[in-house]
Every structure is written in C-alpha cells, then in structure tokens.
Design an enzyme around this catalytic site. Structure first.
Site, PDB file in Angstrom:
ATOM      1  CG  LEU A 264      -2.204   0.836   1.004  1.00 55.82           C
ATOM      2  CD1 LEU A 264      -3.147   0.158   0.016  1.00 55.82           C
ATOM      3  CD2 LEU A 264      -2.919   1.072   2.318  1.00 55.82           C
ATOM      4  N   GLY A 265       1.844   1.286  -0.916  1.00 57.81           N
ATOM      5  CA  GLY A 265       2.648   2.491  -1.093  1.00 57.81           C
ATOM      6  C   GLY A 265       1.873   3.478  -1.935  1.00 57.81           C
ATOM      7  CB  SER A 266       3.079   6.159  -4.078  1.00 66.60           C
ATOM      8  OG  SER A 266       2.551   7.128  -4.895  1.00 66.60           O
ATOM      9  CB  ILE A 267       1.577   2.106  -7.071  1.00 72.44           C
ATOM     10  CG1 ILE A 267       2.622   2.920  -7.854  1.00 72.44           C
ATOM     11  CG2 ILE A 267       0.714   1.276  -8.009  1.00 72.44           C
ATOM     12  CD1 ILE A 267       3.641   2.084  -8.610  1.00 72.44           C
TER      13      ILE A 267
ATOM     14  CB  SER B  26       2.159  -3.278   3.369  1.00 68.45           C
ATOM     15  OG  SER B  26       1.528  -2.704   4.482  1.00 68.45           O
ATOM     16  NE  ARG B  27       8.726  -3.406   4.312  1.00 71.59           N
ATOM     17  CZ  ARG B  27       9.649  -2.679   3.705  1.00 71.59           C
ATOM     18  NH1 ARG B  27      10.879  -3.148   3.581  1.00 71.59           N
ATOM     19  NH2 ARG B  27       9.362  -1.491   3.232  1.00 71.59           N
TER      20      ARG B  27
ATOM     21  NE  ARG C  97      10.555  -3.767 -11.412  1.00 71.67           N
ATOM     22  CZ  ARG C  97       9.877  -2.653 -11.651  1.00 71.67           C
ATOM     23  NH1 ARG C  97       8.596  -2.710 -11.994  1.00 71.67           N
ATOM     24  NH2 ARG C  97      10.464  -1.484 -11.553  1.00 71.67           N
TER      25      ARG C  97
ATOM     26  CD  GLU D  71       8.762  -7.126 -18.024  1.00 69.60           C
ATOM     27  OE1 GLU D  71       9.455  -6.133 -18.275  1.00 69.60           O
ATOM     28  OE2 GLU D  71       7.941  -7.178 -17.108  1.00 69.60           O
TER      29      GLU D  71
ATOM     30  CG  HIS E 219       7.341  -3.319 -17.596  1.00 69.96           C
ATOM     31  ND1 HIS E 219       8.369  -3.982 -16.946  1.00 69.96           N
ATOM     32  CD2 HIS E 219       7.025  -2.297 -16.774  1.00 69.96           C
ATOM     33  CE1 HIS E 219       8.635  -3.381 -15.791  1.00 69.96           C
ATOM     34  NE2 HIS E 219       7.834  -2.343 -15.674  1.00 69.96           N
TER      35      HIS E 219
ATOM     36  CB  ALA F 110       1.554   0.129 -15.654  1.00 66.55           C
TER      37      ALA F 110
END
Lengths: 324, 315
Positions: A161-164, A183-184, A241, A270, A288, A290
C-alpha cells in the site's frame, strides 16, 4: 571529449537509457553526456573510459528493466558517481545498499494505478476479449457474448500500500469495492483492513492486486499457496514486477482453472511472455507499460533534469530514494 | 401466476426463460413464424417480455388484444411504443438500478481501455511484437481528464462518482441544471459546449425523439482529434456514419463503443481501426446483474398478477 573553451565545463553524466532526440538535446544543453547505447562499447569498457576522464561523471541516468544493474561492480568502475537518477518506481535494478555505502542518493503512480484498474475491468468484464470477438465478426455469427462478472462490490486485496497501492485503493473504492491490503506493517492512516500475510489476503479477496516493491521479502510473494487461496473465482492483477509472482505456478493455475483470470503488465523474463497465456481469453497482457504515458514521459524528463540540476547545485534532490 | 400467458420475444436469459416456463404459461416468439404464432396464440398473451433490441412496437401491441403488461429486460425502453401502451392502458416496466453499476463500470473501463490502448497492447503482446519490435508506444493518461456526461441520471451519476476518484473534473449536460445537487460538476446548456470542455464524452441518457443523434458531427468535431467518445447508451444516440468518418480521418480521436445503430452489425470500417474499443452490448452482461434483472422482471409480473404496485413501472 574536450571541454568547452569558454565558461565552466558542463558536468559529466553517464546516460544508460535509450531515449528520444529531444531529451538528449535537453541533456546535452546542460551536461557532458556519455551515451552508453550510442558508444556501442561493452559496459565495463564504457565505464572505465568515463572514469578515466579528467573530470569523471558524478551522475548516472539509468532505466528500470534489469538490463543494466547499478551494483557494486558498476560503482567500483566509476567511483566518481554520487547520484543515480532512475525511472521506474521500482529500484530493484539499483543496489541501494551498495549505493548507500559509497555515499551515492511518487509521482508516476497515477498512471500505474489507472492501468491496474483498466486491467482489472479488462479481466472481469473481458473487454479485450469482447473487442476481439466483435472484430472477428462473431457477434452476428455467434450471437451475444457470454456473461462476465461484476466489478462493483468485489473484495479487492492489494499487496503493497505504497503510493501506487493507495492510488489503486482510492479508485476502486469509488466502484464500491471493499479494499483490504497486506504490507510489511499496517499503515497508520490507511482506512482499509490489514491482513498479516498475502495468503490471508488472497483467501479474503475476489481480486488480488500486486503493487509492492521487489525485494527479498516479496520475490514470489504470490506463489502456489496464495493462488490456491485466491481460488477458482479469483483474479490476479500484477503491475509490480514479474518476479513478485511465481510465473510457472500462475500459468498452471490458469490452465487448470484454479484461478479465474489475470491482468499482467509484467513478466518474469520480459519481453518473453509464456506462450500458454496467448490463447487465453481470461487474461489481459500488456507490455510493461503501466507508467508510460505522454504525460508521465514529460513529467519524467522534467524530473530527471530537475534531480540532476539539484544535485549539481548542491540542493536537495526532488525525489530521493536514499537521503541526500 | 401459472395462468399468465407470457410472450418472450427472444431468448434473452436462460434463468429468466426457465423461471417463466416454470411459473407462467410461456410462449417463445422465435419458435414459429410470426403470423402462424399470432393466429394460434395471440389471444392468450397477457404479458410481453423483451429487451433492449426486441420490444413491443405498435404492430405487435395491436396484434395482442389481451395484452396487459410489457416487462422489459432492460432499462432502456426505446423499443416499446409507450404512447400505444398508454392508449391501451397497458403497463410497462423496465430494470433500472440493478444494472447501473455494471454500465458505469464498463463506461470507465472503456475510457481507460481507449486512452491506455489496453486491448491494442494486448494484441501487440499476443502477436509477439513486444519481442520483435520492442516497447509499445506511449499512451495517454486517464486521470485528470475532463469527463463530460450527457445525462446525469442513475448511470451518469455512477460514472461521475467513479471518475472523481481519478481526479477527473466532471461536466454534464441534460435538460436542466441541478446546481444544488451537483455543486462540484459543471453544467453546459448544450452538448457542443459540453464537448468543447471535455476530453472524454460519455453518453448516458435515455433514447427518445429529442436525443436521437444527440452526438452529431458537430459535437464530435468539437470533441476533436484528442477527444474520446464513450457510448454506453444506444447506438442511435450517435450519428454512426459521421462517427466512423470522423474516427477514420482523425477529426475524432477515439471511441469506446458498447452499442451500435444496427446491432449486431458493426460498421466494417471500425473493425480495422486502432483507436477504438468495440464490445457487443455487454453493459449489463454479468451473471450478477442479469439475475437481478430477471428477478425484477419476474417480480413485476407477479405484482401485476396480484394487483399489487409494480416494482419499477415506466407506464
């Protein structure tokens, strides 16, 4: 290259990314550019040559994707580098520990979040598959497209749940989705339900979205167990990733119907995409991309130059990963 | 309601058909030639169930002397002759609300798909071009784009709520401004002005005499070479030949279309275009929503038979 006869020489910059003529011109106007791809040299030779200059470059401009790793060998070859500017929210191609030891130091999440939502709607409502159906003339020939499944109200689990991740959550809430995350650690101000591990999150989700950074803890965070917990009606979206997901297990789960579908912007190797996915209607595959919009490219280029100029004028970096 | 003779115009939904068969006296209109059917059964039909494409027009209504109710498996009832129904005292119901979310989800999904070229990128990857040609081209950001909505009814409002989460400014046009209800949305008194101030134009109004071809050549040209048209209303909302021409020569940037003037036929020229996303009238096409729609049709028929207030009457 000989420095300009008049005025102070421009600072040196290692350029290790393919880019367009406009951007290179903008860089050359400000910096003495050592263009790796134009040189045709092998990486070690290129780095050694740059390091041998009278005023060796203190900055490097790189790109995500794993083609070039800013690791111990890189930094040892050009010890003058004190600032690495990269694009891509992920910095898994930059060995941060090595950078920190040598003293070397959220913007684009919007496009990635939009793409994640687009992939999710694409998987659940089969937008790309239905588009193919129409283009193949099957609507008059075979009749109505089969029923799909509703997005609104689905339980969405976000890994990271970071910025993205938070931008994705904000968007999907407006579709009436119930948002949970892993998340962590729990995020103090996040108004969403926290689950202590990816398995528990998947078990409670209809759609699992991978939006975390790639590091040792998150490599293959989505493996067989998590996929089985997600279940035959669950879908996976990966805009993080490729290596965050066990790709072989994912392909098997899709083939065997143990999960219902997937929207994937990233892959383990990729641009290689598992051929088994190419005939599936319940997956959406993108290259790749986005983060890559015209708007973000303009923002990115401004930001790269902004960070470089900040570094050379001794001002705080605009978007540091490591403290300055 | 075992004695209720129900004429199902088309096999719209397996569950609905099954329930009608189980609970009513079901006639399937497509199983025999029209005239033969009417000769044999016209007098027994008290209810008609159709959908977006198959409705009770004047001719059919005239041919069914015992008709009491038309229950459409759709929210749009432009294929039902409402005037004729009023004249004959025939009730009409539709399926609002239960499909609002699905249609709004699809509208936003189409907008993202068009701007971010998701189906096109998917084709690119499947064709192996990522390996042979390299990265896909840059696309266009969706967040922050100005979204103009024609018709701020249930579906229009649901679209507005969703795009607000992408920080899209919301503009709208409809017959009347409702400033107190939507203080954050900007009203435009004409569709052309709406198009002039929007990057993405979404059709979400009912189809009737005044909204046919509401998206005209002028509107599309005003929306412009970077503008995107999203139609989740009805095909006839848009002047289709003009749209095809505008898309072909770049006067209109792109389109996401769920509906067409002559479904299931889609203009040939669109099938080869790279700046459009085409889906076959799937706006409400999810298991969850179609079951809810079917239950609403059945609920309306039951209410009618029991002389109770209809659940979702139009007439």
């Amino acid at each position: 290259m000989a420095s300009a006869a008049t005025g102070a020489a421009k600072p040196g910059l290692l350029l290790l990314r393919r880019t367009d003529a406009t951007f290179i011109a903008a860089l050359r106007a400000r910096f003495r550019v050592h263009d790796f791809y134009a040189s045709g040299a092998a990486l070690p030779d290129y780095l050694t040559a740059a390091a041998a200059e009278p005023d060796p470059p203190r900055t490097a401009l790189v790109v995500a994707g794993g083609a070039i790793l800013v690791d111990a060998a890189f930094l040892d070859a050009v010890p003058s580098v004190g600032c690495v500017v990269t694009t891509g929210a992920g910095v898994d191609h930059v060995d941060l520990a090595q950078c920190a030891r040598r003293g070397a130091g959220e913007i684009f999440s919007v496009d990635v979040a939009d793409h994640a939502v687009g992939l999710l709607i694409g998987v659940l409502r089969r937008v790309a598959a239905a588009d193919r159906y129409v283009r193949a003339g099957l609507w008059p020939a075979q009749g109505d497209y089969p029923l799909t499944t509703k997005l609104s109200g689905k339980r969405v689990g976000i890994i990271g749940l970071g910025s993205i991740g938070s931008q994705i959550a904000k968007r999907l809430q407006a579709f009436g989705c119930a948002i949970s995350y892993h998340s962590r650690e729990p995020k103090a101000f996040a108004p969403y339900r926290y689950l202590p591990d990816a398995h528990a999150l998947a078990a409670d989700s209809d759609a699992l979205i991978v939006a975390c950074a790639l590091n040792d803890a998150t490599r293959r965070i989505v493996g067989r167990c998590v996929l089985d917990a997600l279940g035959p009606n669950g879908v996976l979206v990966n805009i993080a990733r490729g290596v965050n997901v066990d790709e072989q297990e994912l392909v098997a789960a899709l083939q065997e119907g143990r999960i219902a579908g997937a929207g994937l912007d990233v892959f383990q190797n990729e641009p290689h995409v598992p051929p088994e996915l190419r005939d599936m209607d319940n997956v959406v595959l993108t290259a790749h991309e986005a983060v890559f919009t015209e708007e973000s490219r303009a923002n990115l280029q401004e930001l790269m130059i902004g960070n470089l100029e900040a570094f050379f004028s001794g001002k705080p970096l605009l978007t540091p990963v490591l403290p300055p | 309601m075992e004695s209720l003779g129900v004429l199902l115009l088309y096999p719209v939904n397996a569950y609905l058909e099954q329930e009608l068969d189980r609970r009513c006296r079901l006639y399937r209109f497509w199983e025999s030639p029209r005239e033969e059917f009417l000769r044999a059964h016209a007098g027994a039909v008290r209810a008609v169930v159709g959908n977006a494409n198959y409705g009770a027009d004047a001719a059919l209504i005239d041919a069914l002397p015992a008709l009491e109710i038309v229950a459409s498996f759709s929210v749009g009832i432009d294929r039902v002759d409402l005037a004729k129904c009023r004249e004959r005292g025939i009730r009409v119901t539709n399926t609002p609300d239960v499909l609002t979310d699905d249609v709004a989800d699809l509208a936003v999904g189409l907008a993202i798909a068009v701007l971010r070229r998701i189906p096109q990128a998917d084709r690119y990857v499947r064709a192996g071009l990522w390996k042979s040609r390299g990265d896909y081209t840059l696309t266009t950001r969706f967040s922050g784009k100005r979204v103009g909505i024609i018709g701020l009814g249930r579906i229009g409002q649901a679209v507005a709520r969703r795009v607000e989460a992408f920080d899209c400014p919301v503009n709208y046009h409809q017959r009347t401004e409702q400033k107190s209800v939507y203080p954050n949305y900007t009203y435009y008194p004409t569709v052309v002005e709406l198009a002039s101030n929007s990057d993405v134009l979404v059709v979400a109004c009912p189809l009737n005499a005044s909204t046919r071809h509401i998206v005209s050549r002028e509107v599309m040209e005003t929306l412009g070479p970077k503008g995107v048209l999203i139609n989740v209303g009805r095909g006839p909302h848009v002047d289709e030949p003009e749209m095809v021409a505008a898309l072909a020569d770049g006067r209109l940037g792109g389109a996401g279309l769920d509906v067409f003037e002559d479904e299931p036929n889609v203009p040939e020229a669109l099938l080869g275009m790279d700046n459009v996303v085409l889906v076959p009238h799937v706006g409400s096409g999810t298991y969850e929503t179609r079951k809810a729609m079917a239950d609403l049709v059945l609920g309306n028929l039951e209410a009618h038979v029991l002389s109770k207030p209809l659940l979702t009457p139009v007439v």
